[in-house]
Design an enzyme around this catalytic site. Structure first.
Site, PDB file in Angstrom:
ATOM      1  N   TYR A  70       0.855  -1.196   0.000  1.00  0.00           N
ATOM      2  CA  TYR A  70       0.000   0.000   0.000  1.00  0.00           C
ATOM      3  C   TYR A  70       0.878   1.229   0.000  1.00  0.00           C
ATOM      4  O   TYR A  70       1.827   1.312   0.768  1.00  0.00           O
ATOM      5  CB  TYR A  70      -0.914   0.014   1.237  1.00  0.00           C
ATOM      6  CG  TYR A  70      -2.354  -0.001   0.821  1.00  0.00           C
ATOM      7  CD1 TYR A  70      -2.919   1.124   0.219  1.00  0.00           C
ATOM      8  CD2 TYR A  70      -3.143  -1.143   0.945  1.00  0.00           C
ATOM      9  CE1 TYR A  70      -4.228   1.114  -0.220  1.00  0.00           C
ATOM     10  CE2 TYR A  70      -4.448  -1.158   0.503  1.00  0.00           C
ATOM     11  CZ  TYR A  70      -4.990  -0.021  -0.079  1.00  0.00           C
ATOM     12  OH  TYR A  70      -6.280  -0.048  -0.523  1.00  0.00           O
ATOM     13  N   GLU A  72      -0.390   4.894  -0.587  1.00  0.00           N
ATOM     14  CA  GLU A  72      -1.145   6.131  -0.858  1.00  0.00           C
ATOM     15  C   GLU A  72      -0.220   7.340  -0.753  1.00  0.00           C
ATOM     16  O   GLU A  72       0.600   7.436   0.164  1.00  0.00           O
ATOM     17  CB  GLU A  72      -2.293   6.278   0.140  1.00  0.00           C
ATOM     18  CG  GLU A  72      -3.473   5.386  -0.212  1.00  0.00           C
ATOM     19  CD  GLU A  72      -4.627   5.522   0.766  1.00  0.00           C
ATOM     20  OE1 GLU A  72      -4.500   6.274   1.750  1.00  0.00           O
ATOM     21  OE2 GLU A  72      -5.657   4.868   0.543  1.00  0.00           O
ATOM     22  N   ASP A 216      -6.527  13.253 -25.385  1.00  0.00           N
ATOM     23  CA  ASP A 216      -6.711  11.869 -24.944  1.00  0.00           C
ATOM     24  C   ASP A 216      -6.130  10.971 -26.034  1.00  0.00           C
ATOM     25  O   ASP A 216      -6.767  10.714 -27.051  1.00  0.00           O
ATOM     26  CB  ASP A 216      -8.189  11.577 -24.707  1.00  0.00           C
ATOM     27  CG  ASP A 216      -8.404  10.177 -24.143  1.00  0.00           C
ATOM     28  OD1 ASP A 216      -7.455   9.367 -24.180  1.00  0.00           O
ATOM     29  OD2 ASP A 216      -9.522   9.888 -23.691  1.00  0.00           O
ATOM     30  N   THR A 242      -4.185   5.718 -21.843  1.00  0.00           N
ATOM     31  CA  THR A 242      -4.061   4.375 -21.276  1.00  0.00           C
ATOM     32  C   THR A 242      -2.649   3.901 -21.591  1.00  0.00           C
ATOM     33  O   THR A 242      -1.951   4.472 -22.434  1.00  0.00           O
ATOM     34  CB  THR A 242      -5.056   3.389 -21.916  1.00  0.00           C
ATOM     35  OG1 THR A 242      -4.815   3.357 -23.329  1.00  0.00           O
ATOM     36  CG2 THR A 242      -6.503   3.806 -21.670  1.00  0.00           C
ATOM     37  N   LYS A 245      -2.781   0.054 -24.844  1.00  0.00           N
ATOM     38  CA  LYS A 245      -3.194  -0.047 -26.252  1.00  0.00           C
ATOM     39  C   LYS A 245      -1.929  -0.064 -27.122  1.00  0.00           C
ATOM     40  O   LYS A 245      -1.108  -0.958 -26.942  1.00  0.00           O
ATOM     41  CB  LYS A 245      -4.201   1.054 -26.563  1.00  0.00           C
ATOM     42  CG  LYS A 245      -5.483   0.887 -25.715  1.00  0.00           C
ATOM     43  CD  LYS A 245      -6.533   1.946 -25.943  1.00  0.00           C
ATOM     44  CE  LYS A 245      -7.695   1.760 -24.972  1.00  0.00           C
ATOM     45  NZ  LYS A 245      -8.707   2.833 -25.084  1.00  0.00           N
ATOM     46  N   ARG A 251      -2.524  -2.979 -18.307  1.00  0.00           N
ATOM     47  CA  ARG A 251      -3.761  -2.200 -18.230  1.00  0.00           C
ATOM     48  C   ARG A 251      -3.583  -1.132 -17.160  1.00  0.00           C
ATOM     49  O   ARG A 251      -3.421  -1.433 -15.978  1.00  0.00           O
ATOM     50  CB  ARG A 251      -4.945  -3.095 -17.870  1.00  0.00           C
ATOM     51  CG  ARG A 251      -5.162  -4.220 -18.846  1.00  0.00           C
ATOM     52  CD  ARG A 251      -6.566  -4.757 -18.789  1.00  0.00           C
ATOM     53  NE  ARG A 251      -7.445  -3.887 -19.537  1.00  0.00           N
ATOM     54  CZ  ARG A 251      -7.552  -3.894 -20.859  1.00  0.00           C
ATOM     55  NH1 ARG A 251      -6.850  -4.728 -21.582  1.00  0.00           N
ATOM     56  NH2 ARG A 251      -8.383  -3.067 -21.469  1.00  0.00           N
TER      57      ARG A 251
HETATM   58  C1  LIG Z   1      -9.700   3.223 -24.245  1.00  0.00           C
HETATM   59  C2  LIG Z   1      -9.959   4.670 -24.077  1.00  0.00           C
HETATM   60  C3  LIG Z   1     -10.248   5.242 -22.826  1.00  0.00           C
HETATM   61  C4  LIG Z   1     -10.573   4.446 -21.605  1.00  0.00           C
HETATM   62  O1  LIG Z   1      -9.740   3.525 -21.190  1.00  0.00           O
HETATM   63  P1  LIG Z   1     -10.191   2.354 -20.190  1.00  0.00           P
HETATM   64  O2  LIG Z   1      -8.884   1.899 -19.702  1.00  0.00           O
HETATM   65  O3  LIG Z   1     -10.948   1.386 -21.017  1.00  0.00           O
HETATM   66  O4  LIG Z   1     -11.043   2.961 -19.115  1.00  0.00           O
HETATM   67  C5  LIG Z   1     -10.359   6.614 -22.737  1.00  0.00           C
HETATM   68  N1  LIG Z   1     -10.234   7.388 -23.826  1.00  0.00           N
HETATM   69  C6  LIG Z   1     -10.008   6.885 -25.042  1.00  0.00           C
HETATM   70  C7  LIG Z   1      -9.881   7.798 -26.204  1.00  0.00           C
HETATM   71  C8  LIG Z   1      -9.872   5.517 -25.209  1.00  0.00           C
HETATM   72  O5  LIG Z   1      -9.673   5.018 -26.434  1.00  0.00           O
END
Ligand SMILES: *Cc1c(COP(=O)(O)O)cnc(C)c1O
Length: 436
Positions: A70, A72, A216, A242, A245, A251
């Site tokens: 932990y 925080e 994003d 994220t 991807k 993740r």
């Molecule tokens: C995949 C994605 C997210 C969210 O990611 P999660 O890990 O699935 O919550 C946010 N914004 C965009 C543009 C994404 O493609």
């Protein structure tokens, strides 16, 4: 719960010892499910643009004893003792993130992309304030203010789209909306955007109306890291991504900011929204960032785009109608209206053929979101297996055959393609998967 047969008629691979001996001994039912998923990932052609294969190193890092801690707070400012090692792990991840994405500050604690975006709202908005983002059916993400998301119910979501004629974002529309509504936050980026994002153009608009610009880049972070897509730095105030991807990490998620917004974002993530960070994930993010800084990864990122372009050309040559006419990045959005079959029916037939895609709305889709007109196709995972542009003709041919078979109900073609897919996958072992 029974394990679903993946390959009816094919014998399970024989092993001298289980790949995960402790798990197999403690919970054979669950171990069998993991084995089954591993085989599924090995012998299917995975074309979901948000998925990938992480390296064995990333997998190992995410399965460590760091999980037991932990912590925080942030390095040097924790609410728990015993952080001698964890502080170093998180600092490594933060420094690598800042260097790779050329931003002043990085927070590597968000649990995933959606909570990362929620932290951005918490940092800059009061409930009821306005946020301008791309509409979900146009390629945006739920968390950019779409109605069924908390971000669209607690905040006032304003939406831009893409032009009907070009399938691309129209910055004049974005500017007009921003001038009229003065949103506090503007999101650029999305989940089904096959074209380059003009970060500089968005930044100009945000500056003019006094909004915070969030890029994003969840889908394209790996392409940016590898130099195959323009960078949001120095244009965006906040970069949200994220890590799982195209970046090919565990993740998780990160928020990168200018120096000005560093404290605000950190406070919003913890204590604003989260408790203890997932340290095993932080470690795996650090490993993925090290991998993404190497020349091999730049080659990977460029190959992802080259493969998507080649696949797009091959699909177009087979009469597929691609949104915006093609791609600049890792994904393609195909409108199947001209093929006489819905996205869901096509995606299900492709899945039976071992080709994994998702059904997706296309801009101005006349059909409903649960059975839309399109499919979304991406090249990050197949490129991680070393599959190159020369194979894209075969892949496009399979997709064409199966989509036609979905319309006519020709299951023998589906089965024939399934066998051909399996043969190709055997020639390109996937990274991170234990040998069968
Ligand atoms: C995949 C994605 C997210 C969210 O990611 P999660 O890990 O699935 O919550 C946010 N914004 C965009 C543009 C994404 O493609």
């Amino acid at each position: 719960m029974a394990v679903q047969p993946i390959d009816a008629g094919r014998p399970a691979p024989t092993r001298t010892a289980p790949n995960r001996p402790a798990l197999a001994a403690a919970d054979p039912e669950l171990a069998a499910l993991v084995d089954a998923e591993e085989r599924l990932q090995a012998d299917t052609l995975r074309l979901i643009p948000s998925e990938n294969y992480v390296s064995a190193a990333v997998l190992e890092a995410s399965g460590t004893v760091l999980q037991n801690k932990y912590s925080e707070g942030y390095p040097g400012k924790r609410y728990y003792e015993g952080q001698q090692v964890i502080d170093q792990v998180e600092t490594l991840a933060v420094e690598r993130a800042k260097a790779l994405f050329r931003m002043d500050h990085a927070n590597v604690q968000p649990y995933s992309g959606s909570p990362a975006n929620l932290a951005v709202y918490l940092a800059f908005l009061e409930p009821g304030d306005s946020v301008l983002g791309m509409a979900l059916p146009m390629g945006g993400h739920l968390t950019h203010g779409w109605g069924v998301s908390a971000t669209g119910t607690w905040f006032r979501g304003l939406r831009y789209g893409v032009r009907r004629d070009t399938g691309r974002v129209d910055l004049d529309e974005v500017r007009d909306l921003a001038r009229a509504e003065r949103p506090k936050l503007i999101f650029c980026g999305g989940t089904a955007v096959p074209r380059t994002i003009d970060f500089e153009g968005f930044a100009e608009i945000a500056r003019e109306v006094g909004a915070v610009l969030v890029a994003d880049v969840a889908h394209i972070a790996g392409l940016i890291a590898g130099g195959a897509h323009p960078s949001p730095a120095p244009h965006a105030d906040v970069v949200s991504t994220t890590t799982h991807k195209t970046l090919r990490g565990p993740r998780g998620a990160m928020l990168l900011t200018t120096a000005e917004h560093a404290k605000t974002i950190d406070r919003a993530v913890f204590p604003g929204l989260q408790g203890g960070p997932h340290n095993q994930t932080t470690a795996a993010i650090a490993v993925a960032l090290k991998e993404a800084a190497e020349p091999d990864f730049a080659a990977y990122a460029h190959q992802v785009v080259a493969n998507a372009r080649a696949l797009g050309d091959e699909l177009a040559a087979r009469g597929f109608d691609l949104v915006s006419g093609g791609t600049d990045n890792h994904l393609l959005l195909a409108d199947l209206t001209s093929k006489g079959v819905s996205g869901k029916i096509a995606a299900k037939a492709l899945d039976r053929a071992g080709i994994v895609v998702n059904h997706n709305t296309v801009p101005y889709d006349p059909r409903k979101p649960f059975d839309p007109s399109g499919i979304r196709i991406g090249t990050p995972a197949l490129t991680s297996r070393g599959i190159g542009a020369a194979e894209m003709g075969t892949v496009a041919q399979w997709i064409g055959l199966v989509v036609d078979a979905a319309r006519t109900g020709d299951e023998s073609t589906v089965s024939k393609v399934r066998e051909e897919v399996r043969t190709m996958m055997e020639a390109y072992p996937a990274p991170g998967l234990l040998p069968a």
